[in-house]
Design an enzyme around this catalytic site. Structure first.
Site, PDB file in Angstrom:
ATOM      1  N   ASN A 210       0.808  -1.251  -0.054  1.00 53.43           N
ATOM      2  CA  ASN A 210      -0.014   0.032  -0.014  1.00 53.43           C
ATOM      3  C   ASN A 210       1.137   1.319  -0.068  1.00 53.43           C
ATOM      4  O   ASN A 210       1.887   1.226  -0.125  1.00 53.43           O
ATOM      5  CB  ASN A 210      -0.777  -0.089   1.193  1.00 53.43           C
ATOM      6  CG  ASN A 210      -0.185   0.027   2.504  1.00 53.43           C
ATOM      7  OD1 ASN A 210       0.462   1.008   2.831  1.00 53.43           O
ATOM      8  ND2 ASN A 210      -0.323  -1.196   3.422  1.00 53.43           N
ATOM      9  N   ILE A 308      -2.060  -7.542  14.290  1.00 55.95           N
ATOM     10  CA  ILE A 308      -1.053  -7.208  15.243  1.00 55.95           C
ATOM     11  C   ILE A 308      -1.611  -6.582  16.611  1.00 55.95           C
ATOM     12  O   ILE A 308      -1.528  -7.011  17.574  1.00 55.95           O
ATOM     13  CB  ILE A 308       0.002  -6.440  14.507  1.00 55.95           C
ATOM     14  CG1 ILE A 308       0.708  -7.497  13.561  1.00 55.95           C
ATOM     15  CG2 ILE A 308       1.184  -6.393  15.562  1.00 55.95           C
ATOM     16  CD1 ILE A 308       1.744  -6.878  12.524  1.00 55.95           C
ATOM     17  N   PHE A 324      -4.330   3.164  14.876  1.00 53.55           N
ATOM     18  CA  PHE A 324      -4.820   3.964  13.854  1.00 53.55           C
ATOM     19  C   PHE A 324      -5.850   3.557  12.941  1.00 53.55           C
ATOM     20  O   PHE A 324      -5.930   2.240  12.866  1.00 53.55           O
ATOM     21  CB  PHE A 324      -3.495   4.436  13.066  1.00 53.55           C
ATOM     22  CG  PHE A 324      -2.568   5.715  13.441  1.00 53.55           C
ATOM     23  CD1 PHE A 324      -2.192   5.537  14.875  1.00 53.55           C
ATOM     24  CD2 PHE A 324      -2.809   6.859  12.768  1.00 53.55           C
ATOM     25  CE1 PHE A 324      -1.327   6.448  15.153  1.00 53.55           C
ATOM     26  CE2 PHE A 324      -2.055   7.966  13.304  1.00 53.55           C
ATOM     27  CZ  PHE A 324      -1.406   7.603  14.530  1.00 53.55           C
ATOM     28  N   LYS A 338     -13.889   0.165  14.916  1.00 54.59           N
ATOM     29  CA  LYS A 338     -12.411  -0.464  15.195  1.00 54.59           C
ATOM     30  C   LYS A 338     -11.802  -0.563  16.380  1.00 54.59           C
ATOM     31  O   LYS A 338     -11.306  -1.424  16.923  1.00 54.59           O
ATOM     32  CB  LYS A 338     -11.505   0.292  14.017  1.00 54.59           C
ATOM     33  CG  LYS A 338     -10.945  -0.555  12.908  1.00 54.59           C
ATOM     34  CD  LYS A 338     -10.007  -0.026  11.957  1.00 54.59           C
ATOM     35  CE  LYS A 338     -10.607  -0.314  10.779  1.00 54.59           C
ATOM     36  NZ  LYS A 338      -9.911   0.316   9.454  1.00 54.59           N
ATOM     37  N   LYS A 342     -10.883  -4.088  18.043  1.00 56.67           N
ATOM     38  CA  LYS A 342      -9.611  -4.480  18.398  1.00 56.67           C
ATOM     39  C   LYS A 342      -9.269  -4.554  19.939  1.00 56.67           C
ATOM     40  O   LYS A 342      -8.336  -4.979  20.521  1.00 56.67           O
ATOM     41  CB  LYS A 342      -8.616  -3.682  17.860  1.00 56.67           C
ATOM     42  CG  LYS A 342      -8.944  -3.681  16.318  1.00 56.67           C
ATOM     43  CD  LYS A 342      -7.700  -3.510  15.414  1.00 56.67           C
ATOM     44  CE  LYS A 342      -8.214  -3.453  13.906  1.00 56.67           C
ATOM     45  NZ  LYS A 342      -6.918  -4.059  13.087  1.00 56.67           N
TER      46      LYS A 342
HETATM   47  O1  PMT Z   1       3.014   6.467   6.552  1.00 56.62           O
HETATM   48  P1  PMT Z   1       2.263   7.424   5.837  1.00 56.62           P
HETATM   49  O2  PMT Z   1       2.413   7.749   4.603  1.00 56.62           O
HETATM   50  O3  PMT Z   1       2.768   8.676   7.119  1.00 56.62           O
HETATM   51  O4  PMT Z   1       0.743   7.264   6.309  1.00 56.62           O
HETATM   52  C1  PMT Z   1       0.129   7.262   7.560  1.00 56.62           C
HETATM   53  C2  PMT Z   1      -0.961   6.109   7.657  1.00 56.62           C
HETATM   54  C3  PMT Z   1      -1.911   6.905   6.905  1.00 56.62           C
HETATM   55  C4  PMT Z   1      -0.444   4.753   7.245  1.00 56.62           C
HETATM   56  C5  PMT Z   1      -1.215   6.012   9.180  1.00 56.62           C
HETATM   57  O5  PMT Z   1      -1.714   7.458   9.676  1.00 56.62           O
HETATM   58  C6  PMT Z   1      -2.463   5.013   9.434  1.00 56.62           C
HETATM   59  O6  PMT Z   1      -3.704   5.598   9.355  1.00 56.62           O
HETATM   60  N1  PMT Z   1      -2.092   3.667   9.758  1.00 56.62           N
HETATM   61  C7  PMT Z   1      -2.822   2.677   9.870  1.00 56.62           C
HETATM   62  C8  PMT Z   1      -3.453   2.388   8.562  1.00 56.62           C
HETATM   63  C9  PMT Z   1      -4.341   1.056   8.691  1.00 56.62           C
HETATM   64  O7  PMT Z   1      -3.934   0.076   8.227  1.00 56.62           O
HETATM   65  O8  PMT Z   1      -5.331   1.106   9.205  1.00 56.62           O
HETATM   66  P2  PMT Z   1      -6.485   0.081   9.205  1.00 56.62           P
HETATM   67  O9  PMT Z   1      -7.570   0.770   9.799  1.00 56.62           O
HETATM   68  O10 PMT Z   1      -6.206  -1.089   8.276  1.00 56.62           O
HETATM   69  O11 PMT Z   1      -6.004  -0.602  10.944  1.00 56.62           O
HETATM   70  C10 PMT Z   1      -6.481  -0.741  11.793  1.00 56.62           C
HETATM   71  C11 PMT Z   1      -5.286  -0.715  13.163  1.00 56.62           C
HETATM   72  O12 PMT Z   1      -4.903  -2.043  13.144  1.00 56.62           O
HETATM   73  C12 PMT Z   1      -4.078   0.228  12.469  1.00 56.62           C
HETATM   74  O13 PMT Z   1      -3.437   0.606  13.983  1.00 56.62           O
HETATM   75  C13 PMT Z   1      -3.216  -1.074  12.098  1.00 56.62           C
HETATM   76  O14 PMT Z   1      -1.776  -0.806  12.296  1.00 56.62           O
HETATM   77  C14 PMT Z   1      -3.636  -2.191  12.907  1.00 56.62           C
HETATM   78  N2  PMT Z   1      -3.522  -3.417  12.120  1.00 56.62           N
HETATM   79  C15 PMT Z   1      -3.966  -3.695  10.785  1.00 56.62           C
HETATM   80  C16 PMT Z   1      -4.296  -4.984  10.349  1.00 56.62           C
HETATM   81  C17 PMT Z   1      -3.115  -5.866  10.931  1.00 56.62           C
HETATM   82  N3  PMT Z   1      -3.301  -7.057  10.372  1.00 56.62           N
HETATM   83  N4  PMT Z   1      -2.698  -5.755  11.954  1.00 56.62           N
HETATM   84  C18 PMT Z   1      -2.608  -4.508  12.571  1.00 56.62           C
HETATM   85  O15 PMT Z   1      -2.029  -4.231  13.603  1.00 56.62           O
END
Ligand code: PMT
Length: 408
Positions: A210, A308, A324, A338, A342
Site C-alpha cells: 500500500n 497485530i 490508527f 475498530k 480490536k
Molecule cells: O505512513 P504515512 O504515509 O505517513 O501514512 C500514515 C498512515 C495513513 C498509514 C497512518 O496514519 C495510518 O492510518 N495507519 C493505519 C493504517 C491502517 O492499516 O489502518 P487499518 O484501519 O487498516 O488498521 C487499524 C489498526 O490495526 C492500525 O493501527 C493498524 O496498524 C492495525 N493493524 C491492522 C491490520 C493488521 N493485520 N494488523 C494491525 O496491527
C-alpha cells in the site's frame, strides 16, 4: 505560564529567503517569555538586517567570531554556554554541510561545535538541493550525532518550484522548541511503534502492498524519543532515516512485523500501531516468477494475516494500546467500531485516499477513547505526532476509571 518562559534560546540565522520568517519566529519566542539571542551569518544579513532581530529580541545581534566586547574575546564560548537550546532556522544546505563536517570558521558554526546544549536545525532550501544525496548524507550524519532535524515542510518554494525544502512555519518551530525544552513527558516509558507498509510476496519479484510512506510512524517515534521515552520502531520497507535515539527493526511482511512486535512487547509500556498492515497475503508464494498464461483473467487466493494490534490488546498484562484507523469514508463511525473490535485504549482516525493521508501531506487526526473525542490538525505529521504524544502522556497521567471507582 509558557514552557518557554525564562528559557534561553540561541537562534542562528543563515542566508536564505526564509530568513524573514526567522524574524517572526523571534517575535513568537519572546512573546512566549523566552530570552532570545540571535547569531547571523554574513549571508543572512543580505536578506534581513541585524536591527530587525535586535528590535524583536531586545538583545544585541551577534555576527562576528571575534567579539572585542566579550570577556577575553571569547564571545562564542559565552554564547554556547548561555544557551539552553541552539536552533538554526533557517539552516541552508551550506550551513548543514559545514555543521556535518565540524567546521568552525564563523561564529554560528563555532557555537554549534562548542555548545553542550541540544542543537536543532530547521532546513530551508530548494527541493532539488534538499533531495541531493550530499545533503541527505549530511543530514543523516547530524541526526546520528543527536542533532534534531525539524522539517523541512513541502509546498511552494520562493524559487517557483514545489516540493520538500520549505522551512517549517514559525508557529510550528515554536511548538518544536517547547517540546525540546519542555518536561520529558514520557521519561521512563518504553514505547513500541509500528510504521510503514507491509509487503506480501506473490513470487520472488512481486508483492501486494500500500501507499504508506512511514512518515507518521517515524514522526511519532522521533517525538516519543524527544519526550524521554525508550523507543523501539518496527518498520516496514520505507526510505527514511532513523530518528535520533530510536532503536529500529526493519521487517517486510505482516507476519515478520508480528514476530518483531512479539519479541519486544513484554518490555513495552505503550504500543502505537501506525503501520498500514496488509490484512491479507497471497495463500501461496510461488518459488519462481509467475508466467503469463493464455487465460484472460486469474484469481488470486488470499489468506488472512494476523491482526497485530488486536493480539497485543488481548494480552494480559498489556501496554497502553493506541491504534490508527485509515478510512476513506464514515471515518468517525468506522474508527470507533475498530477501537471496540480490536480493544484499543485510543484510536486515531485519519482519512486516506488519492493524495490524502499518505506521504508528505498535511493531515488531521481524530482521537477516540472512553472519554470522547478530540481533533488534532490539520497540520504536518511532525506537529500531529507531537500533539499525539502530549495527548497520550496526558491520558496516562490522569487517574483511570478504575482508580476513580467509576463504572463504565
Ligand atoms: O505512513 P504515512 O504515509 O505517513 O501514512 C500514515 C498512515 C495513513 C498509514 C497512518 O496514519 C495510518 O492510518 N495507519 C493505519 C493504517 C491502517 O492499516 O489502518 P487499518 O484501519 O487498516 O488498521 C487499524 C489498526 O490495526 C492500525 O493501527 C493498524 O496498524 C492495525 N493493524 C491492522 C491490520 C493488521 N493485520 N494488523 C494491525 O496491527
Amino acid at each position: 505560564m509558557s514552557g518557554l518562559a525564562e528559557r534561553r534560546i540561541l537562534l542562528g540565522v543563515t542566508g536564505g529567503i526564509a530568513a524573514y520568517k526567522a524574524a517572526e519566529f523571534t517575535r513568537l519566542l519572546t512573546k512566549a517569555g523566552a530570552q532570545v539571542r540571535v547569531v547571523m551569518t554574513r549571508a543572512a544579513q543580505d536578506f534581513v538586517g541585524p536591527l530587525t532581530f535586535q528590535a524583536l529580541s531586545g538583545e544585541k545581534v551577534h555576527t562576528d567570531l571575534l567579539d572585542p566586547d566579550a570577556e577575553a574575546a571569547m564571545g562564542h564560548i559565552e554564547l554556547a554556554r548561555w544557551a539552553d537550546l541552539v536552533i538554526v532556522a533557517p539552516a541552508s544546505a551550506d550551513c548543514i554541510a559545514r555543521l556535518a563536517h565540524g567546521h568552525a570558521d564563523d561564529l554560528l558554526t563555532t557555537i554549534c561545535l562548542a555548545t553542550e546544549s541540544p542543537l536543532a536545525v530547521a532546513p530551508a532550501m530548494n527541493q532539488v538541493m534538499w533531495a541531493h544525496p550530499a545533503t541527505a548524507e549530511n543530514v543523516e550524519r547530524l541526526r546520528t550525532r543527536g542533532v534534531t532535524i525539524l522539517g523541512p515542510a513541502s509546498g511552494d518554494q520562493a524559487c517557483g518550484e514545489t516540493g520538500s525544502g520549505r522551512m517549517r512555519e514559525p508557529a510550528e518551530l515554536l511548538g518544536d522548541c517547547t517540546e525540546l525544552l519542555g518536561p520529558r513527558l514520557l521519561a521512563g516509558q518504553h514505547v513500541l511503534i509500528t510504521a510503514g507498509p507491509t509487503r506480501e510476496a506473490l513470487d520472488p519479484v512481486r508483492y501486494l502492498s500500500n501507499h504508506s510512506s512511514g512518515r507518521m510512524g517515524f514522526a511519532i517515534a522521533a517525538s516519543a524519543a524527544r519526550a524521554g521515552a525508550r523507543v523501539t520502531l518496527v518498520s516496514g520497507p520505507v526510505e527514511r532515516s532513523t530518528p535520533a535515539g530510536v532503536e529500529r527493526i526493519d521487517v517486510d511482511s505482516a507476519r515478520a512485523m508480528q514476530t518483531a512486535v512479539e519479541t519486544h512487547i513484554d518490555a513495552a509500556d505503550i504500543f502505537i500501531a501506525t503501520a498500514a498492515v496488509a490484512d491479507y497475503r497471497p495463500s501461496e508464494v510461488a518459488e519462481r516468477k509467475i508466467k503469463k498464461g493464455d487465460e484472460d483473467g486469474r484469481t488470486l487466493a488470499l489468506a488472512r494475516n494476523p491482526d497485530i494490534l488486536a493480539a497485543v490488546c488481548a494480552r494480559s498484562p498489556r501496554p497502553y494500546c493506541v491504534g490508527f484507523a485509515a478510512e476513506t469514508d464514515a471515518v468517525a463511525e468506522n474508527a470507533q467500531a475498530k477501537r471496540r473490535s480490536k480493544g484499543a485504549d485510543l484510536i486515531c482516525a485519519n482519512t486516506v485516499g488519492a493524495g490524502i493521508g499518505f506521504g508528505d501531506v498535511e493531515s488531521t487526526l481524530e482521537l477516540f477513547d472512553d472519554h470522547g473525542s478530540v481533533r488534532l490538525g490539520p497540520a504536518d505529521k511532525e506537529t500531529l505526532a507531537r500533539e499525539l504524544i502530549g495527548a497520550i502522556a496526558e491520558r496516562l497521567s490522569a487517574p483511570s476509571r478504575e482508580q476513580r471507582n467509576e463504572t463504565p
